[in-house]
Design an enzyme around this catalytic site. Structure first.
Site, PDB file in Angstrom:
ATOM      1  N   ASN A 109      13.290 -26.378  -0.741  1.00  0.00           N
ATOM      2  CA  ASN A 109      11.974 -26.767  -0.226  1.00  0.00           C
ATOM      3  C   ASN A 109      12.034 -28.185   0.317  1.00  0.00           C
ATOM      4  OD1 ASN A 109       9.066 -26.654   0.121  1.00  0.00           O
ATOM      5  ND2 ASN A 109       8.861 -27.928  -1.714  1.00  0.00           N
ATOM      6  N   HIS A 111       9.508 -31.386   0.801  1.00  0.00           N
ATOM      7  CA  HIS A 111       8.196 -31.845   0.327  1.00  0.00           C
ATOM      8  C   HIS A 111       7.956 -33.263   0.850  1.00  0.00           C
ATOM      9  CE1 HIS A 111       4.671 -32.084  -2.189  1.00  0.00           C
ATOM     10  NE2 HIS A 111       5.071 -33.281  -2.584  1.00  0.00           N
ATOM     11  N   SER A 138      11.382 -35.343   0.164  1.00  0.00           N
ATOM     12  CA  SER A 138      12.432 -34.848  -0.729  1.00  0.00           C
ATOM     13  C   SER A 138      12.803 -33.445  -0.299  1.00  0.00           C
ATOM     14  CB  SER A 138      11.926 -34.783  -2.179  1.00  0.00           C
ATOM     15  OG  SER A 138      11.378 -36.015  -2.594  1.00  0.00           O
ATOM     16  N   ASP A 147       7.060 -28.171  -7.170  1.00  0.00           N
ATOM     17  CA  ASP A 147       7.881 -29.277  -6.649  1.00  0.00           C
ATOM     18  C   ASP A 147       8.651 -29.994  -7.758  1.00  0.00           C
ATOM     19  OD1 ASP A 147       6.885 -28.791  -4.013  1.00  0.00           O
ATOM     20  OD2 ASP A 147       5.069 -29.864  -4.531  1.00  0.00           O
TER      21      ASP A 147
END
Ligand code: GAR
Length: 217
Positions: A109, A111, A138, A147
């Site tokens: 992911n 973020h 990140s 997250d």
């Protein structure tokens, strides 16, 4: 060099998807985008994919009884197109074990915050409200939290006196576009491992990379 097949999950405009496609075109990323799946019909990212001849699917989460059922539908599409890694590029849904177990340590992911600060939605607004002087983004492996998964790489940007949410968002996005393809290339090169640690969170190691951050050197 082997080319990794990416299944990209999106909900929005898809500038991170575009950065991935541009990096592939530039020969900087040994990957192909196998399929783009959105939970939002009409997401700009879908058009970006279609214009490149990449298959797209819309799976509306509202049509499912629970998160696991939605995730099972995602897994089916991702697998149908041979995805090896799953990239959340502006995908605004929380994933369950159903998807994570199907792609162990292969879901990544991006973020828009320096985790563990400001997880969840509106990260840039959270940063401005808090009054931090350095913000950033990140790229991390996804776990069952919001997250919270092991951080692979981060990039920092300054927060300016004149910033509002839009200006900070766009400064962070520029870094996302640099960082995400770079991390994906490390994955393609087989450099990335996750090391379990006693009494500490798992640590991501990137073979041959001394510093997995941007903006701090
Ligand atoms: C990006 O800033 C991404 O980091 C963020 O959504 C934006 C998507 O932009 N993701 C999250 O906030 C996930 N928690 P894009 O559609 O232009 O790539």
């Amino acid at each position: 060099m082997a080319v990794i097949a990416l299944g990209v999950l999106v909900s929005g405009s898809g500038t991170n998807l575009q950065a991935i496609l541009d990096a592939i075109d530039a020969g900087k990323l040994d990957a192909k985008v196998a399929v783009v799946v959105s939970n939002v019909a009409g997401a700009g990212a879908l058009e970006r994919a279609t214009s490149r001849g990449i298959p797209t699917r819309v799976i509306d989460h509202r049509g499912f009884a629970d998160r696991a059922a939605f995730d099972a539908a995602l897994v089916a599409e991702l697998r149908a197109y041979g995805s090896q890694y799953v990239v959340l590029a502006g995908f605004m849904r929380i994933l369950t074990k159903t998807l994570l177990d199907a792609f162990p340590a292969r879901v990544v992911n991006v973020h828009p915050a320096l985790l563990p600060a400001f997880p969840g939605v509106d990260a840039q607004e959270q940063a401005l409200r808090y009054g931090v002087r350095i913000a950033g983004c990140s790229v991390h492996f996804v776990d069952a939290g919001t997250d919270t998964g092991p951080i692979i790489a981060q990039a920092a940007v300054p927060v300016l006196e004149t910033d509002d949410t839009a200006s900070l968002r766009s400064r962070i996005l520029e870094k996302e576009h640099e960082l995400l393809p770079r991390v994906l290339q490390w994955l393609a090169e087989g450099r990335v491992t996750v090391e379990a640690r006693e009494g500490a969170r798992p640590l991501v190691r990137i073979a041959g990379v001394a510093c997995a951050s941007l903006g701090t050197t």
